[in-house]
Design a protein around this motif. Sequence first.
Motif, short mmCIF file in Angstrom:
data_model
loop_
_atom_site.label_atom_id
_atom_site.label_comp_id
_atom_site.label_asym_id
_atom_site.label_seq_id
_atom_site.Cartn_x
_atom_site.Cartn_y
_atom_site.Cartn_z
N UNK A 27 0.85 -1.19 0.00
CA UNK A 27 0.00 0.00 0.00
C UNK A 27 0.88 1.24 0.00
N UNK A 28 0.49 2.23 -0.75
CA UNK A 28 1.25 3.47 -0.86
C UNK A 28 0.63 4.52 0.04
N UNK A 29 1.48 5.24 0.76
CA UNK A 29 0.98 6.36 1.57
C UNK A 29 0.53 7.46 0.62
N UNK A 30 -0.72 7.85 0.74
CA UNK A 30 -1.31 8.87 -0.12
C UNK A 30 -1.18 10.27 0.46
N UNK A 31 -1.25 10.36 1.80
CA UNK A 31 -1.15 11.68 2.43
C UNK A 31 -0.73 11.54 3.88
#
Length: 134
Positions: A27-31
């Motif tokens: 999962x990628x950190x979006x904010x």
Amino acid sequence: MKSFLNISFAVIVTGISLVSCKDDDYETIQSVEKVKIDSVAVVNDTMDVFSVQSIRTYSSYASGCQGFYGYDYIHNGDFGRDVTAYQFKTNGLCSQTIHKSANQFNFSPQKVGTYTFKFWKGDNNWITKTIVVE
């Protein structure tokens, strides 16, 4: 010995080639944004100079895709400290249940005095804790 090294090298290369390199495996950190600190636990309100004390904060997160990211710890004069917690949000599949998290940082004062900690609780609200250092 040489054949042992050749076999070991072959096993390592085979193992590396079996590892997935797909971009969607994580999962990628979006904010990253502020998160309210619900409460604070200070074990000792009096401590010795150069000693170390852990200060624990508690926050709530709205989904499983949110969690603790870090602190913004600002020296406000010699004895003032403003602490703001930050949360991350990811792009993963998330449970929509509220979960609480406990996090901590260490305080190791270098001067004798009365320290005032202000922890951001949202809007213009702060939780204030005082620690006397002798």
